[in-house]
Design a protein around this motif. Structure first.
Motif, short mmCIF file in Angstrom:
data_model
loop_
_atom_site.label_atom_id
_atom_site.label_comp_id
_atom_site.label_asym_id
_atom_site.label_seq_id
_atom_site.Cartn_x
_atom_site.Cartn_y
_atom_site.Cartn_z
N PHE A 265 0.82 -1.21 0.00
CA PHE A 265 0.00 0.00 0.00
C PHE A 265 0.86 1.26 0.00
N PHE A 266 2.12 1.13 0.41
CA PHE A 266 3.01 2.30 0.47
C PHE A 266 4.09 2.25 -0.60
N SER A 267 3.88 1.45 -1.63
CA SER A 267 4.87 1.30 -2.70
C SER A 267 4.70 2.32 -3.82
N GLY A 268 3.68 3.14 -3.74
CA GLY A 268 3.38 4.08 -4.82
C GLY A 268 2.16 3.66 -5.60
N LEU A 269 1.60 2.51 -5.26
CA LEU A 269 0.37 2.07 -5.90
C LEU A 269 -0.75 3.07 -5.66
N ILE A 270 -0.72 3.69 -4.47
CA ILE A 270 -1.67 4.74 -4.10
C ILE A 270 -0.84 5.95 -3.68
N PRO A 271 -1.13 7.15 -4.21
CA PRO A 271 -0.38 8.34 -3.77
C PRO A 271 -0.45 8.50 -2.25
N ILE A 272 0.71 8.66 -1.63
CA ILE A 272 0.80 8.66 -0.17
C ILE A 272 -0.06 9.75 0.46
N ASP A 273 -0.05 10.96 -0.12
CA ASP A 273 -0.77 12.05 0.52
C ASP A 273 -2.27 12.03 0.30
N THR A 274 -2.77 11.02 -0.40
CA THR A 274 -4.22 10.86 -0.51
C THR A 274 -4.76 9.88 0.53
N ILE A 275 -3.87 9.21 1.26
CA ILE A 275 -4.31 8.25 2.27
C ILE A 275 -4.80 9.01 3.49
N PRO A 276 -6.04 8.77 3.92
CA PRO A 276 -6.63 9.58 5.00
C PRO A 276 -6.07 9.26 6.38
N PHE A 277 -6.42 10.12 7.33
CA PHE A 277 -6.10 9.95 8.75
C PHE A 277 -4.60 9.93 9.03
N GLY A 278 -3.82 10.47 8.12
CA GLY A 278 -2.37 10.53 8.34
C GLY A 278 -1.67 9.19 8.26
N LEU A 279 -2.38 8.14 7.76
CA LEU A 279 -1.76 6.82 7.68
C LEU A 279 -0.65 6.76 6.65
N GLY A 280 -0.63 7.74 5.75
CA GLY A 280 0.44 7.76 4.77
C GLY A 280 1.81 7.91 5.39
N ASN A 281 1.88 8.48 6.60
CA ASN A 281 3.17 8.66 7.27
C ASN A 281 3.80 7.34 7.68
N LEU A 282 3.01 6.27 7.68
CA LEU A 282 3.57 4.94 8.00
C LEU A 282 4.54 4.47 6.93
N CYS A 283 4.52 5.13 5.77
CA CYS A 283 5.40 4.71 4.68
C CYS A 283 6.87 4.77 5.09
N TYR A 284 7.21 5.70 5.99
CA TYR A 284 8.61 5.86 6.38
C TYR A 284 9.13 4.68 7.19
N LEU A 285 8.22 3.80 7.61
CA LEU A 285 8.61 2.61 8.37
C LEU A 285 8.74 1.38 7.50
N THR A 286 8.58 1.54 6.19
CA THR A 286 8.61 0.39 5.28
C THR A 286 9.74 0.55 4.27
N PRO A 287 10.62 -0.42 4.16
CA PRO A 287 11.72 -0.31 3.19
C PRO A 287 11.26 -0.28 1.74
N VAL A 288 10.12 -0.91 1.45
CA VAL A 288 9.62 -0.91 0.07
C VAL A 288 9.33 0.51 -0.40
N TYR A 289 8.89 1.38 0.50
CA TYR A 289 8.56 2.76 0.11
C TYR A 289 9.78 3.46 -0.47
N TYR A 290 10.92 3.34 0.19
CA TYR A 290 12.13 4.03 -0.28
C TYR A 290 12.57 3.50 -1.64
#
Length: 336
Positions: A265-290
């Motif tokens: 979900f944090f790989s870019g399949l969905i734009p991070i800043d469109t994820i509600p409730f601030g859950l997009g910030n969890l991307c920084y905890l996943t190596p796939v995001y980087y």
């Protein structure tokens, strides 16, 4: 038959890890899907140049609007300011410039269309242009960075994790730790050994994708390969860490819904800043995001090292943190 059923249920009752994952993992994935794919509260950010005051006023009911006194260069302006679309008009019609096709662009276009409907039934022709045209060629090209990153990470995770479990199950690791060898040397050896194999796999994948499947890469193929190799070492480190909590291959596989699927979900399949409730910030905890973000910038946007270095640094930092965590976790098998 009943005795077999009783035995299986008894084994499951005693296996708290499997029972917990059986009940918890589906709930976790469904919860993430609910929050991430439900109606987003994202409000598109639009910039207008030389548009009527009436249009701007109505557009503000559907989006966040900024007015420009001079027409900016779309590519630099949209990226630097986090703007979803730049709008201006001339004799040909209403021009709309967007970065690439995604849900943010769709929200921007919807806001513009709603504005036009409210103002006039017979609107000017909409002339839509994308800065990164290659992103819209086909679905495989537009999401190639997601597929390459996730597929590589998944298979390396499985390979390294199961190999670590077998090393422990066969008591090879325990016998090794009975020698004077240091924990850091053990983890370093395993990480480097499996990491080199995973790096070879990553090189084969990227070369096959580019030169056989003809996936479009706007930037450097060598830079893509570097990113894939860093992702491979991250996957090896994650596999080693997860193997600590698994006693066999089946238990390792049970961690996939918890460790791998949420990262998609944090790989870019969905734009991070469109994820509600601030859950997009969890991307920084996943190596796939980087890794996937760096691949997107290279393959879709044609960026170089100067632009992607923060994501390269993030991948390296993740590998370092996981390496130290795995060294510390070996205390479970050796008391110093």
């Amino acid at each position: 038959m009943l005795s077999i059923v009783k035995r299986i249920l008894g084994q499951m009752k005693n296996d708290k890890r499997s029972l917990g994952l059986l009940l918890f993992a589906p709930l976790l994935v469904l919860t993430l899907l609910f929050f991430i794919l439900s109606d987003s509260s994202y409000v598109p950010k639009l910039a207008v140049y030389d548009m009527s005051e009436k249009f701007v006023t109505e557009l503000e009911n559907h989006a966040t609007v900024s007015e420009e006194t001079e027409k900016p260069e779309a590519a630099d302006y949209l990226e630097a300011n986090g703007i979803d679309a730049l709008i201006w008009t001339d004799s040909e019609g209403t021009h709309i410039e967007l970065l690439e096709k995604n849900s943010k662009s769709a929200a921007a276009l919807e806001a513009i269309q709603d504005t036009n409907k409210a103002l006039q039934p017979t609107q000017n022709e909409l002339i839509i242009d994308y800065v990164y045209e290659s992103a819209g060629d086909n679905q495989l090209d537009s999401l190639s960075f997601v597929f390459l990153g996730v597929i590589s990470f998944f298979f390396v995770f499985i390979l390294s994790g199961m190999s670590f479990v077998r090393e422990r199950f066969g008591q090879t690791l325990e016998r090794m730790l009975m020698t004077p060898i240091r924990r850091i040397d053990v983890i370093g050896g395993y990480t480097l050994g499996y990491g080199l194999l995973a790096a070879v796999q990553s090189v084969v994948i990227i070369l096959y994708a580019v030169y056989v499947l003809q996936l479009q890469v706007e930037g450097s193929v060598a830079l893509c390969t570097l990113v894939m190799i860093l992702m491979a070492f991250s996957a090896v480190s994650v596999g080693a860490l997860v193997s600590i909590f698994a006693n066999n291959e089946l238990q390792l596989v049970q961690f996939i819904p918890v460790i791998i699927i949420p990262q998609i979900f944090f790989s870019g399949l969905i734009p991070i800043d469109t994820i509600p409730f601030g859950l997009g910030n969890l991307c920084y905890l996943t190596p796939v995001y980087y890794g996937c973000t760096a691949l997107e910038m290279i393959m879709i946007q044609g960026k170089g090292v100067v632009e992607i270095w923060p994501w390269l640094a993030g991948s390296v930092a993740f590998i370092g943190v996981l390496f130290l965590t795995n060294v510390t976790a070996l205390k479970k098998y050796r008391r110093l």
